[in-house]
Motif scaffolding. Structure first.
Motif, PDB file in Angstrom:
ATOM      1  N   VAL A 141       0.879  -1.175   0.000  1.00  0.00           N
ATOM      2  CA  VAL A 141       0.000   0.000   0.000  1.00  0.00           C
ATOM      3  C   VAL A 141       0.911   1.218   0.000  1.00  0.00           C
ATOM      4  N   LEU A 142       0.778   2.020  -1.064  1.00  0.00           N
ATOM      5  CA  LEU A 142       1.556   3.255  -1.197  1.00  0.00           C
ATOM      6  C   LEU A 142       0.636   4.423  -0.909  1.00  0.00           C
ATOM      7  N   ALA A 168      -2.485   4.225   7.015  1.00  0.00           N
ATOM      8  CA  ALA A 168      -1.815   3.161   7.774  1.00  0.00           C
ATOM      9  C   ALA A 168      -2.839   2.149   8.303  1.00  0.00           C
ATOM     10  N   HIS A 169      -3.953   2.647   8.820  1.00  0.00           N
ATOM     11  CA  HIS A 169      -4.977   1.727   9.333  1.00  0.00           C
ATOM     12  C   HIS A 169      -5.580   0.900   8.195  1.00  0.00           C
ATOM     13  N   GLY A 179       3.627  -8.012   3.522  1.00  0.00           N
ATOM     14  CA  GLY A 179       3.508  -6.821   2.671  1.00  0.00           C
ATOM     15  C   GLY A 179       4.109  -5.568   3.304  1.00  0.00           C
ATOM     16  N   HIS A 180       4.137  -4.502   2.505  1.00  0.00           N
ATOM     17  CA  HIS A 180       4.788  -3.261   2.944  1.00  0.00           C
ATOM     18  C   HIS A 180       3.842  -2.059   2.801  1.00  0.00           C
ATOM     19  N   PHE A 181       4.109  -1.062   3.650  1.00  0.00           N
ATOM     20  CA  PHE A 181       3.337   0.190   3.608  1.00  0.00           C
ATOM     21  C   PHE A 181       4.319   1.339   3.516  1.00  0.00           C
ATOM     22  N   LEU A 182       4.103   2.209   2.524  1.00  0.00           N
ATOM     23  CA  LEU A 182       4.981   3.377   2.354  1.00  0.00           C
ATOM     24  C   LEU A 182       4.099   4.612   2.261  1.00  0.00           C
ATOM     25  N   ALA A 183       4.352   5.618   3.109  1.00  0.00           N
ATOM     26  CA  ALA A 183       3.489   6.803   3.097  1.00  0.00           C
ATOM     27  C   ALA A 183       4.265   8.075   3.327  1.00  0.00           C
ATOM     28  N   LYS A 184       3.758   9.134   2.698  1.00  0.00           N
ATOM     29  CA  LYS A 184       4.339  10.450   2.916  1.00  0.00           C
ATOM     30  C   LYS A 184       4.019  10.932   4.333  1.00  0.00           C
ATOM     31  N   LEU A 223       8.215   4.106   6.118  1.00  0.00           N
ATOM     32  CA  LEU A 223       8.194   2.787   5.478  1.00  0.00           C
ATOM     33  C   LEU A 223       8.049   1.718   6.550  1.00  0.00           C
ATOM     34  N   ALA A 224       6.984   0.935   6.421  1.00  0.00           N
ATOM     35  CA  ALA A 224       6.768  -0.182   7.337  1.00  0.00           C
ATOM     36  C   ALA A 224       6.872  -1.454   6.507  1.00  0.00           C
TER      37      ALA A 224
END
Ligand SMILES: C[S@@+](CC[C@H](N)C(=O)[O-])C[C@H]1O[C@@H](n2cnc3c(N)ncnc32)[C@H](O)[C@@H]1O
Length: 245
Positions: A141-142, A168-169, A179-184, A223-224
């Motif tokens: 999820v970007l 994020a939620h 999987g990975h989560f990347l957010a501004k 980045l998670a």
């Protein structure tokens, strides 16, 4: 390949003319001049990306290896679409077998293999619509979402941080295990509660600042990596701290 002259596209030319004629405020002129002379803007044109933002994702991936092997990707705040272009390529997404779902409240020109929703991600129906569009648990999820600027810096920060938190939620709700989560996010802006939630759910949580993110900007990326899965016990050891990497 020959390099196109700086500001050779139509909007670049128009802006260049305005700058020359001195028709703009000094602050707008400075912004435009910086944009026209930006090497990442020129590289994006040469390499066929819709935005210089492409290089932020590519640089983060070069260091943290998140894209390889991803089968499905969700892109939040996708317009004009450079991250979606990369996501479609990585997942081998096609219109008949779409593996990328993207959302933005702005219009976005179609990208083959990307199911695009033009709506507000904060709309309560958005999560379900994205899940329907992606058709399976995403590996990434970007979120490059940034709230439209109001001119009041603190308000802008709070609104963008809220988007990061909701994203994020959502990521924890939909991601495939591993999987990975990347957010501004912003320097010093990530709330402790959000970091703790991510550390409970992912194996590693870091802040990153790619070289293509302007040095004078307080923009950072959170980045998670390595989602532990929805069965992960709340008492799991939290991940390593979110130092800048
Ligand atoms: C920095 S741009 C994204 C650039 C994009 N990653 C790319 O590579 O082309 C941020 C985007 O977030 C979108 N955005 C901000 N808040 C949003 C929201 N609540 N719902 C959907 N999109 C949002 C904006 O409309 C904007 O297009």
């Amino acid at each position: 390949m020959t390099k196109p002259p700086v500001g050779s596209n139509r909007s670049g030319r128009k802006l260049g003319q305005k700058v020359k004629k001195g028709k703009l405020k000094a602050s707008s002129r400075r912004w435009i001049e910086r944009h026209i002379n930006d090497p990442y803007v020129q590289r994006a044109q040469l390499e066929g990306y819709r935005a210089r933002a492409a290089f932020k994702l590519l640089e983060i991936d070069e260091k943290h290896k998140i894209l390889a092997g991803a089968r499905r990707i969700i892109d939040l705040g996708a317009a004009p679409g450079s991250w979606s272009q990369i996501a479609a390529k990585v997942t081998n997404s096609t219109d008949t077998d779409p593996r990328v779902a993207a959302i933005d409240f702005l219009e976005m020109d179609a990208i083959p293999g990307v199911s695009f929703l033009q709506m507000d991600f904060l709309d309560p129906q958005a999560p379900e619509k994205l899940k329907e569009a992606i058709g399976g648990a995403p590996d990434i999820v970007l979120s490059d979402m940034a709230a439209p600027t109001t001119g009041h810096r603190q308000t802008d920060h709070i609104r963008t941080m809220h988007l990061c938190e909701v994203a994020a939620h959502f990521a924890v709700e939909v991601l495939a295990e591993g999987g990975h989560f990347l957010a501004k996010t912003f320097q010093g802006g990530t709330e402790r509660d959000l970091l703790n939630m991510l550390k409970q759910n992912f194996r590693q949580v870091v802040h990153v600042k790619p070289a293509s993110s302007r040095a004078e900007s307080v923009e950072m990326f959170l980045l998670a990596k390595g989602f532990k899965g929805r069965h992960a016990s709340r008492s799991d050891e939290p991940a390593e701290g979110a130092a800048e990497k």
